[in-house]
Enzyme design. Structure first.
Site, PDB file in Angstrom:
ATOM      1  N   SER A 105       0.828  -1.195   0.000  1.00  0.00           N
ATOM      2  CA  SER A 105       0.000   0.000   0.000  1.00  0.00           C
ATOM      3  C   SER A 105       0.869   1.254   0.000  1.00  0.00           C
ATOM      4  O   SER A 105       1.672   1.447  -0.902  1.00  0.00           O
ATOM      5  CB  SER A 105      -0.951  -0.051   1.209  1.00  0.00           C
ATOM      6  OG  SER A 105      -1.935   0.948   1.141  1.00  0.00           O
ATOM      7  N   HIS A 130      -2.422  -1.313  -4.245  1.00  0.00           N
ATOM      8  CA  HIS A 130      -3.884  -1.370  -4.365  1.00  0.00           C
ATOM      9  C   HIS A 130      -4.437   0.043  -4.255  1.00  0.00           C
ATOM     10  O   HIS A 130      -3.696   1.007  -4.057  1.00  0.00           O
ATOM     11  CB  HIS A 130      -4.507  -2.300  -3.314  1.00  0.00           C
ATOM     12  CG  HIS A 130      -4.348  -1.838  -1.896  1.00  0.00           C
ATOM     13  ND1 HIS A 130      -4.837  -2.548  -0.825  1.00  0.00           N
ATOM     14  CD2 HIS A 130      -3.748  -0.739  -1.344  1.00  0.00           C
ATOM     15  CE1 HIS A 130      -4.562  -1.921   0.302  1.00  0.00           C
ATOM     16  NE2 HIS A 130      -3.904  -0.812   0.014  1.00  0.00           N
TER      17      HIS A 130
END
EC number: 3.4.21.92
Length: 208
Positions: A105, A130
């Site tokens: 992330s 993501h």
């Protein structure tokens, strides 16, 4: 005793001999002297403040010498991560990044944001990209406001990843629709890192 307190109590101390006698440092403070910063654990405002302060301090110490950030993080708060990102881009020294363990992330974005040619991963590390996570609850109008903010953040994060990886915005948008895990070598092929390091180069045995 909470987990954070336990972790702090496990930080090793390093004792050095100086002209004034012995001096003890915690291991992270000692490595900071070698311009090594550890970004370990979830990225929140506290971590961001600590990392930003270290970056600014090292810039004031020597604005011409590289800074090295070692990343082992599952990600965290977008605004906290962007505070670190903006500071990395703002200061004069080149910032090298190395993934140890995982960079997921916001951790993956910060890994990719290192100086071009100086972004590394160790061979068994994992990288995951993501889109920002939602989950806000409340009145319908507030949910709509937060949904639009998430879309704005997603667009900006995609732009940052595209800039640092060389991938198109369309590719980044598609590849971040769901959790997208990559090995160190897959991260290299994608442009998230420049090199996978299995051993430290002989000419850089010393810390930093």
């Amino acid at each position: 005793m909470d987990n954070r307190t336990k972790a702090l109590n496990l930080v090793p101390m390093v004792v050095e001999q100086t002209s004034r006698g012995e001096r003890a440092y915690d291991i992270y403070s000692r490595l900071l002297k070698e311009r090594l910063i550890f970004l370990v654990g979830p990225i929140d405002d506290h971590m961001a403040n600590v990392v930003v302060a270290q970056l600014l301090f090292l810039e004031s110490e020597n604005p011409e010498k590289d800074i090295n950030i070692y990343i082992n993080s599952p990600g965290g708060v977008v605004t906290a991560g962007m505070a670190i990102y903006d500071t990395m881009q703002y200061i004069k020294p080149n910032v090298s990044t190395t993934c140890i363990g995982q960079a997921a992330s916001m951790g993956a974005l910060l890994l990719a944001a290192g100086e071009a040619g100086k972004r590394y991963a160790l061979p068994n590390s994992r990288v995951m990209i993501h889109q920002p996570l939602g989950g806000y609850q409340g009145q319908a109008t507030d949910i709509d406001i937060h949904a639009r903010e998430i879309l704005t953040l997603r667009s900006r994060l995609n732009e940052v990843l595209a800039k640092h990886t060389g991938q198109s915005l369309e590719t980044i948008a598609r590849d971040t629709e769901r959790d997208n895990f990559k090995s160190a070598f897959e991260a290299q092929a994608y442009g998230l890192v420049d090199q996978v390091l299995e051993r430290r180069p002989d000419e850089s045995i010393q810390a930093g």
